[in-house]
Design a protein around this motif. Structure first.
Motif: not given
Length: 388
Positions: A187-195
Protein backbone atom coordinates in the motif's frame (compact mmCIF):
# COMPACT_ATOMS: atom_id res chain seq x y z
CA UNK A 1 19.87 -9.89 18.20
CA UNK A 2 23.58 -9.82 19.06
CA UNK A 3 24.21 -7.93 15.84
CA UNK A 4 21.53 -5.34 16.69
CA UNK A 5 23.01 -4.87 20.17
CA UNK A 6 26.52 -4.52 18.73
CA UNK A 7 25.68 -1.94 16.07
CA UNK A 8 23.53 0.19 18.39
CA UNK A 9 26.23 0.10 21.07
CA UNK A 10 28.86 1.16 18.54
CA UNK A 11 26.61 4.02 17.41
CA UNK A 12 25.93 5.47 20.86
CA UNK A 13 29.12 4.56 22.73
CA UNK A 14 30.84 7.97 22.25
CA UNK A 15 28.04 9.63 24.27
CA UNK A 16 29.62 8.37 27.49
CA UNK A 17 33.20 8.93 26.31
CA UNK A 18 33.02 12.50 24.95
CA UNK A 19 35.14 14.06 27.69
CA UNK A 20 37.82 11.35 27.52
CA UNK A 21 38.13 11.61 23.73
CA UNK A 22 38.21 15.41 23.89
CA UNK A 23 41.05 15.42 26.40
CA UNK A 24 43.02 12.66 24.69
CA UNK A 25 42.92 14.13 21.17
CA UNK A 26 42.94 17.77 22.35
CA UNK A 27 39.82 18.82 20.43
CA UNK A 28 36.76 20.78 21.64
CA UNK A 29 33.87 18.85 23.16
CA UNK A 30 31.57 20.16 20.42
CA UNK A 31 33.80 18.60 17.77
CA UNK A 32 33.69 15.24 19.54
CA UNK A 33 29.89 15.57 19.62
CA UNK A 34 29.97 15.39 15.83
CA UNK A 35 31.02 11.75 16.21
CA UNK A 36 27.42 11.12 17.29
CA UNK A 37 25.44 13.64 15.21
CA UNK A 38 27.56 13.09 12.10
CA UNK A 39 27.02 9.36 12.48
CA UNK A 40 23.24 9.83 12.47
CA UNK A 41 23.37 12.10 9.42
CA UNK A 42 25.56 9.57 7.58
CA UNK A 43 23.06 6.78 8.30
CA UNK A 44 20.17 8.97 7.14
CA UNK A 45 21.89 9.92 3.88
CA UNK A 46 23.46 6.55 3.03
CA UNK A 47 20.68 4.08 3.92
CA UNK A 48 18.63 4.08 0.73
CA UNK A 49 21.43 4.58 -1.86
CA UNK A 50 23.59 1.80 -0.38
CA UNK A 51 20.63 -0.59 0.01
CA UNK A 52 19.70 0.06 -3.62
CA UNK A 53 23.28 -0.49 -4.82
CA UNK A 54 23.44 -3.85 -3.00
CA UNK A 55 19.89 -4.99 -3.80
CA UNK A 56 21.04 -7.93 -6.01
CA UNK A 57 23.82 -9.23 -3.73
CA UNK A 58 22.94 -12.31 -1.61
CA UNK A 59 22.17 -11.25 1.95
CA UNK A 60 24.75 -13.65 3.42
CA UNK A 61 27.50 -11.91 1.50
CA UNK A 62 26.21 -8.44 2.37
CA UNK A 63 25.98 -9.16 6.10
CA UNK A 64 29.41 -10.74 6.35
CA UNK A 65 30.83 -7.75 4.51
CA UNK A 66 29.08 -5.34 6.89
CA UNK A 67 30.57 -7.05 9.93
CA UNK A 68 34.00 -7.01 8.33
CA UNK A 69 33.62 -3.22 7.96
CA UNK A 70 32.45 -2.95 11.60
CA UNK A 71 35.48 -4.90 12.84
CA UNK A 72 37.98 -2.89 10.80
CA UNK A 73 36.39 0.49 11.60
CA UNK A 74 36.22 -0.28 15.35
CA UNK A 75 39.92 -1.19 15.46
CA UNK A 76 40.78 1.83 13.30
CA UNK A 77 38.86 4.14 15.64
CA UNK A 78 40.56 2.68 18.71
CA UNK A 79 44.02 3.24 17.21
CA UNK A 80 43.29 6.72 15.81
CA UNK A 81 45.98 9.24 16.71
CA UNK A 82 44.02 12.19 15.29
CA UNK A 83 40.45 13.44 15.32
CA UNK A 84 40.24 13.23 11.52
CA UNK A 85 41.08 9.53 11.46
CA UNK A 86 38.59 8.85 14.27
CA UNK A 87 35.87 10.67 12.30
CA UNK A 88 36.65 8.63 9.16
CA UNK A 89 36.40 5.40 11.18
CA UNK A 90 33.04 6.50 12.60
CA UNK A 91 31.69 7.26 9.14
CA UNK A 92 32.76 3.78 7.99
CA UNK A 93 30.80 2.24 10.86
CA UNK A 94 27.82 4.45 10.03
CA UNK A 95 27.88 3.28 6.40
CA UNK A 96 27.79 -0.34 7.55
CA UNK A 97 24.92 0.35 9.96
CA UNK A 98 22.97 2.16 7.22
CA UNK A 99 22.83 -1.10 5.25
CA UNK A 100 22.56 -3.37 8.29
CA UNK A 101 19.08 -2.21 9.35
CA UNK A 102 17.85 -2.39 5.76
CA UNK A 103 19.03 -5.99 5.34
CA UNK A 104 18.80 -7.62 8.77
CA UNK A 105 15.06 -7.06 9.29
CA UNK A 106 13.86 -8.88 6.16
CA UNK A 107 16.48 -11.62 6.68
CA UNK A 108 15.44 -12.26 10.29
CA UNK A 109 11.66 -12.24 9.75
CA UNK A 110 12.05 -14.35 6.62
CA UNK A 111 13.27 -17.23 8.81
CA UNK A 112 9.86 -17.43 10.52
CA UNK A 113 6.21 -17.90 9.60
CA UNK A 114 4.27 -14.69 8.77
CA UNK A 115 2.09 -15.06 11.87
CA UNK A 116 4.99 -14.49 14.28
CA UNK A 117 7.04 -11.92 12.39
CA UNK A 118 5.93 -9.12 14.72
CA UNK A 119 7.57 -10.97 17.59
CA UNK A 120 10.78 -11.27 15.56
CA UNK A 121 10.78 -7.50 14.98
CA UNK A 122 10.16 -7.12 18.71
CA UNK A 123 13.14 -9.34 19.56
CA UNK A 124 15.45 -7.28 17.35
CA UNK A 125 14.11 -4.09 18.95
CA UNK A 126 14.69 -5.41 22.47
CA UNK A 127 18.29 -6.25 21.55
CA UNK A 128 18.80 -2.82 20.00
CA UNK A 129 17.36 -1.10 23.09
CA UNK A 130 19.73 -3.04 25.34
CA UNK A 131 22.51 -0.94 23.82
CA UNK A 132 21.28 2.10 25.78
CA UNK A 133 20.44 0.16 28.94
CA UNK A 134 23.49 -2.14 29.01
CA UNK A 135 25.97 -1.55 26.19
CA UNK A 136 26.63 2.19 26.55
CA UNK A 137 26.73 2.23 30.40
CA UNK A 138 29.10 -0.77 30.38
CA UNK A 139 31.31 0.91 27.77
CA UNK A 140 31.34 4.15 29.77
CA UNK A 141 32.35 2.29 32.95
CA UNK A 142 35.09 0.42 31.09
CA UNK A 143 36.34 3.69 29.60
CA UNK A 144 36.72 5.19 33.06
CA UNK A 145 38.81 2.20 34.11
CA UNK A 146 41.01 1.82 31.03
CA UNK A 147 40.61 4.87 28.78
CA UNK A 148 38.33 5.35 25.76
CA UNK A 149 40.23 3.21 23.23
CA UNK A 150 39.38 -0.23 24.66
CA UNK A 151 35.57 0.23 24.74
CA UNK A 152 35.69 1.74 21.23
CA UNK A 153 37.53 -1.36 19.99
CA UNK A 154 35.29 -3.80 21.86
CA UNK A 155 32.41 -4.02 19.26
CA UNK A 156 34.89 -5.86 17.03
CA UNK A 157 34.59 -8.94 19.27
CA UNK A 158 30.82 -9.59 18.98
CA UNK A 159 31.11 -8.36 15.39
CA UNK A 160 33.48 -11.24 14.66
CA UNK A 161 31.09 -13.70 16.34
CA UNK A 162 28.23 -12.44 14.14
CA UNK A 163 30.37 -12.58 10.99
CA UNK A 164 31.39 -16.21 11.54
CA UNK A 165 27.89 -17.32 12.58
CA UNK A 166 26.20 -15.74 9.55
CA UNK A 167 28.90 -16.93 7.16
CA UNK A 168 28.45 -20.52 8.37
CA UNK A 169 24.69 -20.76 8.95
CA UNK A 170 22.81 -18.32 6.71
CA UNK A 171 21.88 -19.81 3.31
CA UNK A 172 22.97 -18.04 0.13
CA UNK A 173 19.97 -17.10 -2.00
CA UNK A 174 18.79 -14.38 -4.36
CA UNK A 175 17.45 -11.40 -2.33
CA UNK A 176 14.25 -11.15 -4.36
CA UNK A 177 13.44 -14.82 -3.66
CA UNK A 178 13.60 -14.51 0.16
CA UNK A 179 10.33 -15.22 2.06
CA UNK A 180 10.03 -11.63 3.32
CA UNK A 181 11.43 -9.88 0.25
CA UNK A 182 8.14 -8.06 -0.50
CA UNK A 183 5.42 -6.47 1.62
CA UNK A 184 2.57 -8.76 2.64
CA UNK A 185 -0.05 -5.99 2.16
CA UNK A 186 1.44 -3.50 -0.35
CA UNK A 187 0.00 0.00 0.00
CA UNK A 188 1.99 2.98 -1.29
CA UNK A 189 -0.19 5.56 0.51
CA UNK A 190 0.09 3.76 3.84
CA UNK A 191 3.84 3.42 3.31
CA UNK A 192 4.20 7.16 2.73
CA UNK A 193 2.14 7.94 5.83
CA UNK A 194 4.24 5.61 8.00
CA UNK A 195 7.49 7.21 6.78
CA UNK A 196 6.15 10.72 7.44
CA UNK A 197 4.80 9.81 10.88
CA UNK A 198 8.07 8.12 11.86
CA UNK A 199 10.17 11.09 10.77
CA UNK A 200 7.88 13.56 12.58
CA UNK A 201 7.91 11.44 15.73
CA UNK A 202 11.70 11.18 15.71
CA UNK A 203 12.03 14.94 15.19
CA UNK A 204 9.63 15.55 18.06
CA UNK A 205 11.28 13.05 20.40
CA UNK A 206 14.82 14.35 19.92
CA UNK A 207 13.79 18.00 20.06
CA UNK A 208 13.19 17.34 23.76
CA UNK A 209 15.27 14.24 24.53
CA UNK A 210 18.52 15.91 23.48
CA UNK A 211 18.05 18.34 26.38
CA UNK A 212 16.45 15.94 28.86
CA UNK A 213 19.21 16.27 31.49
CA UNK A 214 18.86 20.06 31.45
CA UNK A 215 15.05 19.77 31.66
CA UNK A 216 15.12 17.43 34.67
CA UNK A 217 17.54 19.68 36.53
CA UNK A 218 16.12 23.11 35.72
CA UNK A 219 12.40 22.40 35.41
CA UNK A 220 11.95 19.26 37.53
CA UNK A 221 14.37 20.42 40.21
CA UNK A 222 16.04 17.00 40.48
CA UNK A 223 19.57 16.69 41.86
CA UNK A 224 22.37 15.45 39.56
CA UNK A 225 22.41 12.07 41.30
CA UNK A 226 18.66 11.67 40.89
CA UNK A 227 18.88 12.67 37.23
CA UNK A 228 21.30 9.78 36.63
CA UNK A 229 18.82 7.36 38.19
CA UNK A 230 15.97 8.79 36.12
CA UNK A 231 17.97 8.33 32.92
CA UNK A 232 18.51 4.68 33.83
CA UNK A 233 14.78 4.32 34.53
CA UNK A 234 14.06 5.98 31.17
CA UNK A 235 16.17 3.31 29.45
CA UNK A 236 14.41 0.52 31.34
CA UNK A 237 11.02 1.98 30.35
CA UNK A 238 12.14 1.95 26.71
CA UNK A 239 13.17 -1.69 27.04
CA UNK A 240 9.87 -2.65 28.68
CA UNK A 241 7.97 -0.75 25.98
CA UNK A 242 9.58 -2.61 23.10
CA UNK A 243 9.14 -5.93 24.91
CA UNK A 244 5.42 -5.42 25.48
CA UNK A 245 4.90 -4.02 21.99
CA UNK A 246 6.72 -6.95 20.41
CA UNK A 247 4.39 -9.39 22.15
CA UNK A 248 1.33 -7.56 20.76
CA UNK A 249 2.50 -6.63 17.25
CA UNK A 250 1.14 -9.74 15.54
CA UNK A 251 -2.30 -9.30 17.15
CA UNK A 252 -2.66 -5.53 16.58
CA UNK A 253 -0.41 -4.59 13.65
CA UNK A 254 -2.56 -1.69 12.43
CA UNK A 255 -3.12 -0.02 15.82
CA UNK A 256 0.41 -0.47 17.20
CA UNK A 257 2.04 2.49 15.43
CA UNK A 258 -0.72 4.92 16.36
CA UNK A 259 -0.68 3.79 19.99
CA UNK A 260 3.10 4.24 20.29
CA UNK A 261 3.07 7.70 18.67
CA UNK A 262 0.11 8.85 20.77
CA UNK A 263 1.82 7.68 23.97
CA UNK A 264 4.93 9.65 23.06
CA UNK A 265 2.85 12.77 22.41
CA UNK A 266 1.08 12.46 25.78
CA UNK A 267 4.39 11.92 27.58
CA UNK A 268 6.14 14.94 26.03
CA UNK A 269 3.21 17.33 26.37
CA UNK A 270 2.71 16.08 29.93
CA UNK A 271 6.33 16.90 30.75
CA UNK A 272 5.84 20.40 29.37
CA UNK A 273 2.62 20.97 31.30
CA UNK A 274 3.46 19.24 34.60
CA UNK A 275 7.24 18.86 34.59
CA UNK A 276 7.64 21.15 37.61
CA UNK A 277 5.82 18.60 39.82
CA UNK A 278 8.26 15.75 40.57
CA UNK A 279 5.75 12.88 40.70
CA UNK A 280 4.01 13.95 37.50
CA UNK A 281 7.38 14.51 35.82
CA UNK A 282 8.45 10.94 36.59
CA UNK A 283 5.15 9.51 35.30
CA UNK A 284 5.31 11.40 32.00
CA UNK A 285 9.03 10.65 31.67
CA UNK A 286 8.29 6.92 31.88
CA UNK A 287 5.53 7.28 29.27
CA UNK A 288 7.92 9.04 26.93
CA UNK A 289 10.63 6.42 27.50
CA UNK A 290 8.14 3.58 27.07
CA UNK A 291 7.12 4.95 23.66
CA UNK A 292 10.49 6.01 22.25
CA UNK A 293 11.63 2.54 21.20
CA UNK A 294 8.21 1.23 20.13
CA UNK A 295 7.70 4.11 17.66
CA UNK A 296 10.60 2.94 15.46
CA UNK A 297 9.78 -0.72 16.17
CA UNK A 298 6.17 -0.38 15.01
CA UNK A 299 7.06 1.64 11.91
CA UNK A 300 9.51 -1.11 10.93
CA UNK A 301 6.77 -3.69 11.34
CA UNK A 302 4.34 -1.51 9.37
CA UNK A 303 6.68 -1.06 6.40
CA UNK A 304 7.29 -4.81 6.42
CA UNK A 305 3.56 -5.19 5.72
CA UNK A 306 2.80 -2.21 3.47
CA UNK A 307 6.05 -1.86 1.47
CA UNK A 308 5.01 -1.21 -2.16
CA UNK A 309 8.16 -2.98 -3.41
CA UNK A 310 11.18 -4.67 -1.85
CA UNK A 311 11.17 -4.70 1.96
CA UNK A 312 14.92 -4.07 2.23
CA UNK A 313 14.53 -0.78 0.36
CA UNK A 314 11.48 0.04 2.50
CA UNK A 315 13.47 -0.63 5.68
CA UNK A 316 16.29 1.56 4.37
CA UNK A 317 13.85 4.39 3.63
CA UNK A 318 12.34 4.10 7.10
CA UNK A 319 15.74 4.05 8.81
CA UNK A 320 16.88 7.02 6.76
CA UNK A 321 13.72 9.01 7.53
CA UNK A 322 13.97 8.23 11.25
CA UNK A 323 17.66 9.18 11.47
CA UNK A 324 16.97 12.38 9.54
CA UNK A 325 14.31 13.12 12.15
CA UNK A 326 16.83 12.54 14.95
CA UNK A 327 19.29 15.02 13.42
CA UNK A 328 16.53 17.56 12.70
CA UNK A 329 15.16 17.23 16.24
CA UNK A 330 18.54 17.86 17.86
CA UNK A 331 19.01 20.97 15.68
CA UNK A 332 15.48 22.23 16.29
CA UNK A 333 15.86 21.76 20.04
CA UNK A 334 18.97 23.91 19.92
CA UNK A 335 17.00 26.68 18.22
CA UNK A 336 14.20 26.50 20.77
CA UNK A 337 16.49 26.19 23.82
CA UNK A 338 17.25 29.92 24.26
CA UNK A 339 13.54 30.51 24.91
CA UNK A 340 13.59 27.94 27.73
CA UNK A 341 14.13 24.20 27.94
CA UNK A 342 10.42 23.57 28.60
CA UNK A 343 9.73 24.79 25.09
CA UNK A 344 11.70 21.90 23.59
CA UNK A 345 9.15 19.44 25.00
CA UNK A 346 6.21 21.60 23.89
CA UNK A 347 7.51 21.75 20.32
CA UNK A 348 8.46 18.08 20.39
CA UNK A 349 5.05 17.07 21.71
CA UNK A 350 3.25 19.11 19.07
CA UNK A 351 5.32 17.55 16.29
CA UNK A 352 4.50 14.10 17.65
CA UNK A 353 0.81 15.04 17.77
CA UNK A 354 1.18 16.01 14.11
CA UNK A 355 2.46 12.48 13.44
CA UNK A 356 -0.73 11.16 15.06
CA UNK A 357 -2.71 13.32 12.65
CA UNK A 358 -0.85 11.84 9.68
CA UNK A 359 -1.69 8.30 10.80
CA UNK A 360 -5.33 9.16 11.48
CA UNK A 361 -5.64 10.78 8.06
CA UNK A 362 -4.16 7.70 6.43
CA UNK A 363 -6.54 5.38 8.30
CA UNK A 364 -9.53 7.54 7.33
CA UNK A 365 -8.44 7.47 3.69
CA UNK A 366 -8.18 3.68 3.71
CA UNK A 367 -11.63 3.43 5.27
CA UNK A 368 -13.15 5.65 2.56
CA UNK A 369 -11.48 3.62 -0.19
CA UNK A 370 -12.88 0.38 1.25
CA UNK A 371 -16.41 1.80 1.44
CA UNK A 372 -16.38 3.40 -2.02
CA UNK A 373 -18.50 1.48 -4.60
CA UNK A 374 -16.53 -0.07 -7.46
CA UNK A 375 -16.32 2.14 -10.53
CA UNK A 376 -18.38 1.04 -13.52
CA UNK A 377 -16.69 1.58 -16.84
CA UNK A 378 -18.74 1.29 -20.05
CA UNK A 379 -17.88 -1.84 -21.97
CA UNK A 380 -16.80 -1.70 -25.60
CA UNK A 381 -19.33 -2.02 -28.43
CA UNK A 382 -22.25 -0.05 -27.01
CA UNK A 383 -22.39 -1.78 -23.64
CA UNK A 384 -22.37 -5.46 -24.69
CA UNK A 385 -20.11 -7.44 -22.40
CA UNK A 386 -18.92 -9.67 -25.23
CA UNK A 387 -17.82 -6.68 -27.32
CA UNK A 388 -20.03 -7.52 -30.32
Amino acid sequence: MLAALTFNTAENLPIGLLGMVSGSLRVPLSAVGLLVTGYGVAVAVASLPLAHALRAVPRRHVLTGLFAVLIVSSLLAASAASYGLLLVARLLTASAQAVFWAVMGPVAVGLFAPGVRGRVVGALSVAGSLALVLGVPAGTWLGRQTGWRIPVALPAVPGLVCLVTIAVLLPTSRPDEAPAAYGSHPDARRFGAVLAAGALSATGAFTGYTYLVTFLGEVGGFSPGTVGGLLAAFGVACLVGVGVTGALLDRFPQAATGAAVATQAVGMLGLYAAGTRPVAAVVFLMLTGGALGPVFQTTQNAVLRCAPGRTDLAFAANSGAYNAGIAAGAALGGLVLPAGVRGTFLVGGLLTAGACGVLLGSAAGRSRRRKAPPSRLPSAGGGRSDGR
